[in-house]
Design a protein around this motif. Structure first.
Motif, PDB file in Angstrom:
ATOM      1  N   ASP A 108      -0.953   3.770   0.542  1.00 48.22           N
ATOM      2  CA  ASP A 108      -0.053   3.554  -0.586  1.00 48.22           C
ATOM      3  C   ASP A 108      -0.900   3.192  -1.803  1.00 48.22           C
ATOM      4  O   ASP A 108      -1.516   2.138  -1.849  1.00 48.22           O
ATOM      5  N   ALA A 163      -0.064   2.347  -4.724  1.00 52.83           N
ATOM      6  CA  ALA A 163       0.403   1.187  -5.497  1.00 52.83           C
ATOM      7  C   ALA A 163      -0.245  -0.089  -4.976  1.00 52.83           C
ATOM      8  O   ALA A 163      -0.606  -0.983  -5.749  1.00 52.83           O
ATOM      9  N   ARG A 192      -3.808  -0.164  -6.170  1.00 59.23           N
ATOM     10  CA  ARG A 192      -3.857  -0.480  -7.600  1.00 59.23           C
ATOM     11  C   ARG A 192      -3.598  -1.959  -7.828  1.00 59.23           C
ATOM     12  O   ARG A 192      -4.261  -2.598  -8.646  1.00 59.23           O
ATOM     13  N   TYR A 193      -2.632  -2.511  -7.082  1.00 62.23           N
ATOM     14  CA  TYR A 193      -2.309  -3.928  -7.243  1.00 62.23           C
ATOM     15  C   TYR A 193      -3.518  -4.789  -6.884  1.00 62.23           C
ATOM     16  O   TYR A 193      -3.879  -5.717  -7.603  1.00 62.23           O
ATOM     17  N   ASN A 219       9.586  -2.249 -13.066  1.00 65.09           N
ATOM     18  CA  ASN A 219       9.267  -1.942 -11.681  1.00 65.09           C
ATOM     19  C   ASN A 219       9.023  -3.159 -10.803  1.00 65.09           C
ATOM     20  O   ASN A 219       8.026  -3.218 -10.092  1.00 65.09           O
ATOM     21  N   THR A 224       8.793  -2.405  -6.902  1.00 64.74           N
ATOM     22  CA  THR A 224       7.513  -1.831  -6.446  1.00 64.74           C
ATOM     23  C   THR A 224       6.440  -2.903  -6.405  1.00 64.74           C
ATOM     24  O   THR A 224       5.608  -2.928  -5.485  1.00 64.74           O
ATOM     25  N   LEU A 225       6.475  -3.797  -7.409  1.00 66.18           N
ATOM     26  CA  LEU A 225       5.477  -4.858  -7.425  1.00 66.18           C
ATOM     27  C   LEU A 225       5.614  -5.763  -6.208  1.00 66.18           C
ATOM     28  O   LEU A 225       4.612  -6.124  -5.577  1.00 66.18           O
ATOM     29  N   ALA A 230       4.214  -3.916  -3.250  1.00 63.98           N
ATOM     30  CA  ALA A 230       2.745  -3.814  -3.271  1.00 63.98           C
ATOM     31  C   ALA A 230       2.120  -5.160  -2.915  1.00 63.98           C
ATOM     32  O   ALA A 230       1.151  -5.224  -2.145  1.00 63.98           O
TER      33      ALA A 230
END
Lengths: 306, 338
Positions: A91, A93, A96-97, A206, A209-210, A213
């Motif tokens: 994933d 995301a 990236r997190y 978002n 999503t955060l 993540a």
């Protein structure tokens, strides 16, 4: 149940608070490094700018890399990024997190160094004293062009004989320092506004999503820790079995070669178990020699069947 | 029930005392920053005002925003503000309460900086030295000096070592005058802030106390609920990881057994806990394969139910979703070795 909660809390709080602690320690270390560093401007026309800007920009790069190295999560993130997909989807995301959280923490110490440097002013005075316009300052207006560069380059060195009581030099110094401090406060203001906006506006974009993540990045971290813990536990048992097996085989070998019958009932049961049939100096010596010269194979499959 | 009360009290007191602690630390940090900061008045006519007022006003603004940034509740407030209504109504009074309480705490460090700056006097001296009343304090009738020249001389008042206007106005006199005004301003500011704080605290019960109690309760509730949710998610992640790894090891050893075409080895009844804990991995080669497989081919985030009598340890041939649905989470949470 209580122990479980305590251990879980340790895991949960450990990675975040450890990372925040490391971040804070690096920031304090950077302030301490700056105050103990003996800044000594070369006071020569070509070297000033290099030295001044070098001291302002190279240590932050070093501190940034230190921040990345000391953060355990950067390894976890790299591993997650580079692993083969296998049976578990990746994933982006989550990656990236993790990346952004690592970068944010690593940026604190370099920013602290740069701000402290600017607020102190020595670096900028050293770097830019040679670029001042001599006409603005009374003491330099009447000096020839060749000499003025030399004089301006000597401004940061207050102990130089020429500079000691020169008011124009003090004026240049003060002017540059004022700009340096203004720049430092402005950078701090911009960064704080950016941090404030980031914290305030993040839930607007978002949020779901955060949350996902963040949960899965936490999961990856916990999973890694538990895997290491399981492997550790496993190797402990493995080693135990391996050594038991070794002692057993030694005991059998000794029984085969010696003619003394095993003494029955003269010692307590518990002691007999612990001694594992090795009961005199020669046997112990043989055991130790064999342990060094012929370690047993890494295979306890026979041992588990017993 | 007692444990629940203890945990609740811990959360309750923790958040407030934690925020108060941060607030106090920031106030101390602001005084420390001021004393460590090397105030350096430029002593040039137009720069003085900008520098002096800048040092007086910019750091408090930075400290104010920092007070918000360091407060974890700000993301909670923003989240509560922006969330879709869903099945839970939104109460603007709660949001207002949260914002006010954060703003009050964030105001302390800037107020301390401004008071310390004014009481010290260097900023005001630097900013307003060109506005000193020369007629009353000095010798305004000094001839042959243009307005610009006077401004330049006055601008050098804070820098004693280069001051050359003794005939115009004595340096000591000007500095004392400016400092006196600065300190008076400082004390008035402190008095004003304290009176404001006193009025806010003492008059609040006079206005809608019931609504205030309600807002305070629900804002604490939102905070506690969020913490408990994070805690539950972490607990769940831990159970999930434990089961996932255990199933990985089991699948690994069953796979190897199938590959070697041996009958599956059953651990003997008296082998004890140790043999079970070895998870079926009993030699170097197997362990190496397990470690390699852990890296190359992590198991899917999909825990299969425990009682599968078949020899095939791997479940889920297709790509499993990374976010398992709610019902399966329940199963995973209970199937734990703890």
């Amino acid at each position: 149940m209580d122990r479980f909660r305590m251990i879980f809390q340790y895991f949960q709080s450990n990675s975040e608070s450890v990372m925040n602690g490391i971040c804070g320690l690096l920031a304090l270390a950077s302030v301490k490094m700056y105050t103990s560093f003996d800044f000594s401007c070369p006071c020569l026309p070509q070297y000033n700018m290099t030295y001044g800007l070098g001291i302002m920009l190279v240590p932050p790069v070093i501190l940034f890399l230190c921040g990345l190295i000391l953060n355990r999560q950067s390894l976890v993130m790299l591993e997650e990024w580079r692993r083969p997909q296998g049976r578990r989807k990746k994933d982006l995301a989550v990656i990236r997190y993790m990346c952004s959280s690592i970068m944010q923490r690593a940026m604190v110490a370099p920013v602290v160094w740069i701000v402290v440097t600017l607020l102190d002013g020595k670096c900028l005075i050293c770097a830019f004293s040679g670029s001042m316009d001599p006409k603005k300052f009374v003491g330099f207006a009447n000096v020839s062009t060749a000499q003025v560069q030399q004089l301006l380059a000597k401004v940061p060195c207050k102990d130089d004989e020429l500079m000691r009581n020169n008011t124009s030099c003090k004026a240049v110094s003060r002017y540059l320092r004022c700009w340096s401090q203004a720049l430092g406060w402005s950078i701090l203001l911009i960064l704080i506004i950016a941090a404030f906006l980031a914290r305030w506006l993040r839930p607007c974009f978002n949020q779901a999503t955060l949350l996902q993540a963040r949960h899965w990045s936490n999961y990856i971290d916990i999973e890694q820790k538990i895997f290491e813990e399981t492997c550790c536990e496993h190797s402990q048992l493995f080693a135990h079995k391996c050594i038991l097996h070794f002692f057993e085989s030694m005991r059998q070998e000794i029984k085969l070669h010696s003619f003394s019958l095993p003494r029955e009932g003269e010692r307590a049961e518990g002691e007999e178990d612990l001694l594992r049939g090795i009961t005199d100096q020669d046997q112990v010596n043989k055991l130790l020699k064999t342990w060094y010269y012929e370690k047993p194979p890494l295979d306890v499959s026979q041992a588990t069947q017993r | 029930m007692d444990k629940f009360r203890m945990i609740f009290q811990f959360f309750q007191s923790n958040q407030e005392s934690f925020m108060n602690g941060i607030c106090g630390i920031m106030a101390l940090a602001s005084t420390q920053m001021y004393s460590a900061f090397d105030f350096n008045c430029p002593c040039l006519p137009h720069y003085n005002l900008a520098y002096g007022l800048g040092i007086l006003l910019v750091p408090p603004f930075i400290l104010f925003l920092l007070g918000f940034v360091l407060n974890n509740n700000i993301s909670m407030l923003a989240e509560e503000w922006r969330r879709p209504q869903g099945q839970r109504g939104k109460d603007p009074a709660v949001l207002r309460y949260m914002f006010c309480s954060m703003a009050q705490r964030a105001m302390i460090a800037p107020a301390v900086w401004v008071s310390v700056t004014l009481l010290d006097g260097k900023c005001i001296t630097c900013a307003f030295c060109t506005s000193v009343p020369v007629e009353t304090l000095g010798n305004a009738s000094h001839p042959h000096l243009s307005q610009g020249e006077i401004q330049r001389i006055l601008a050098r008042i804070p820098c004693k070592e280069i001051y050359n206007g003794q005939q115009l106005i004595d340096n000591e006199v000007a500095v004392r005058y400016l400092r006196c005004i600065s300190q008076a301003l400082g004390w008035c500011f402190v008095l004003l802030m304290t009176m404001l704080a006193f009025l806010v605290r003492s008059l609040r019960p006079c206005f809608s106390q019931a609504a205030f109690l309600k807002s305070r309760y629900w804002s604490h509730y939102i905070d506690i609920e969020r913490k408990l949710f994070d805690e539950t998610c972490a607990e769940h992640a831990r159970s999930f990881a434990k089961v996932c790894i255990q199933q990985f090891f089991e699948g690994m050893s069953m796979d190897l057994v199938a590959a070697r075409c041996h009958l599956p080895r059953k651990a003997p009844a008296d082998a004890g806990e140790a043999a079970e804990k070895l998870l079926g991995i009993t030699d170097q080669g197997t362990m190496n394969m397990a470690l390699k497989s852990w890296h190359r081919c992590k198991p899917p985030l999909h825990l299969h139910p425990p009682a599968l009598p078949t020899g095939n340890g791997w479940a889920g041939e297709g790509q499993p979703p990374t976010h398992p649905s709610m019902p399966r989470r329940e199963t995973a949470a209970y199937y734990s070795w703890v």
